[in-house]
Design an enzyme around this catalytic site. Structure first.
Site, PDB file in Angstrom:
ATOM      1  N   CYS A  34       8.007  90.350 -60.293  1.00 51.03           N
ATOM      2  CA  CYS A  34       9.055  91.281 -59.865  1.00 51.03           C
ATOM      3  C   CYS A  34      10.083  90.557 -59.012  1.00 51.03           C
ATOM      4  CB  CYS A  34       8.452  92.457 -59.096  1.00 51.03           C
ATOM      5  SG  CYS A  34       9.673  93.658 -58.528  1.00 51.03           S
ATOM      6  N   CYS A  72      11.383  92.629 -56.069  1.00 50.18           N
ATOM      7  CA  CYS A  72      10.420  92.735 -54.972  1.00 50.18           C
ATOM      8  C   CYS A  72      10.375  91.467 -54.129  1.00 50.18           C
ATOM      9  CB  CYS A  72       9.021  93.004 -55.521  1.00 50.18           C
ATOM     10  SG  CYS A  72       8.885  94.406 -56.644  1.00 50.18           S
ATOM     11  N   ASP A  73      10.372  90.307 -54.791  1.00 49.68           N
ATOM     12  CA  ASP A  73      10.030  89.070 -54.110  1.00 49.68           C
ATOM     13  C   ASP A  73      11.138  88.017 -54.077  1.00 49.68           C
ATOM     14  OD1 ASP A  73       7.437  90.072 -53.673  1.00 49.68           O
ATOM     15  OD2 ASP A  73       6.817  89.452 -55.677  1.00 49.68           O
TER      16      ASP A  73
END
Length: 334
Positions: A139, A142-143
């Site tokens: 992701c 997300c990261d």
């Protein structure tokens, strides 16, 4: 033989994670006495991540497993009964929806909230799993922030990979994009975005062989050109896999309307499925955003809709059986 006693539940939640736990919090506060079956991985995908920095309310960030433990405690505080177990089959032909747990226990429920999530597809490399959460991610949204100013790599050739590559390019110094064939599968518009982003380096006919690291973090990626068989090493600190997700909907096939990729189809601006009293929340019905905060929001929606559905069902005597559910499973009965 003694007749089996079937347990009946007013609100059954299948699956945990942000969607399931948020649904449980709202359902419990509405006195629906929800029962949750957690599935194989209590807490869902976030229990397999490290730092979560983009969920509101945690200004200093939080570890994924710790965050899910907070969710669980809050759901239990309001009276949710949380059980370890997984749904193995369903029968949605009646107004009381039947679900089998762990292949042996049959229960019925007035409402069912499905929050079984989706599972990221991986390449199958041993090193990929070794460094999952320590430089390997599925992701970018997300990261990606953790790799600001660094060199990273991403594997994939579809729209999702193209979108995540351009997202990473805004944060990273350089993005190596590995495309297995000699062309993209992404739409022309997405291809153009990638091709017009100067710090994305495209490696056609290239596959990942091994994620390299020092046992604590990623520091390289060994790749091979599948046309020439030449191997090389990319100096990177982050490796993103963007080859798709698989929604956990196998047991609902033939009962609920699914799209071509297996995601549950819900009505517009709703979590209601094609069967009355069955709701879907989180990544199991969201192939676009796939974020913890959007999953939690849809979990809230599902619980509110379940509450309203039960209130209408119990308070309006004009309801007839056909109005309460749509029992048209697409499977033949033997």
């Amino acid at each position: 033989m003694e007749e089996q006693v079937i347990e009946h539940i007013k609100c059954l939640i299948i699956g945990s994670g942000p969607a399931g736990y948020t649904a449980a919090i709202y359902a419990a506060r509405a006195d629906l006495k929800p029962v949750m079956y957690t599935g194989f991985v209590p807490g869902g995908q976030l229990t397999q991540t490290t730092d979560v920095d983009n969920f509101p309310g945690y200004p200093d960030g939080i570890m994924g497993p710790v965050m899910m433990e907070d969710f669980r405690k809050q759901a239990e505080r309001f009276g949710t009964e949380i059980r370890f177990g997984y749904a193995t089959s369903v029968d949605f032909t009646g107004p009381k929806h039947s679900v089998t747990i762990d292949e042996v226990k049959q229960i019925t429920a007035d409402t069912v909230i499905i929050a079984t999530g989706a599972t990221a597809k991986w390449l199958g490399l041993e090193s990929e799993q070794k460094y999952n959460g320590f430089g390997v991610s599925a992701c970018a949204v997300c990261d990606g922030f953790f790799f600001k100013g660094q060199d990273v790599a991403i594997v994939g050739a579809g729209d999702t990979a193209a979108e995540e590559a351009t997202y990473l390019a805004k944060l990273a110094n350089k993005v190596h994009m590995l495309v297995r064939r000699d062309e993209f599968r992404a739409s022309k518009a997405m291809q153009n975005r990638v091709l017009n982003t100067p710090n994305i380096v495209i490696h056609y006919n290239t596959e990942a062989l091994e994620v390299l690291g020092d046992d604590q973090a990623v520091n390289g990626l060994r790749v091979v050109n599948n046309k020439t068989n030449d191997e090389s090493t990319l100096d990177i600190t982050g490796f993103f896999v963007a080859i798709g997700h698989k929604p956990n909907t196998e047991i609902f096939q033939g009962w609920l309307d699914l799209d071509d990729n297996g995601y549950i189809i819900t009505k517009a601006d709703s979590t209601q499925t094609n069967i009355k009293g069955i709701f879907a929340a989180g990544d199991v019905q969201d192939h676009i955003y796939r974020q913890a905060v959007t999953a939690a929001g849809s979990g809230c929606m599902a619980a509110l809709e379940a509450e309203r559905y039960l209130a209408a069902k119990e308070g309006d005597e004009t309801f007839i059986e056909e109005d309460l559910y749509i029992a048209t499973p697409n499977r033949s009965k033997v």
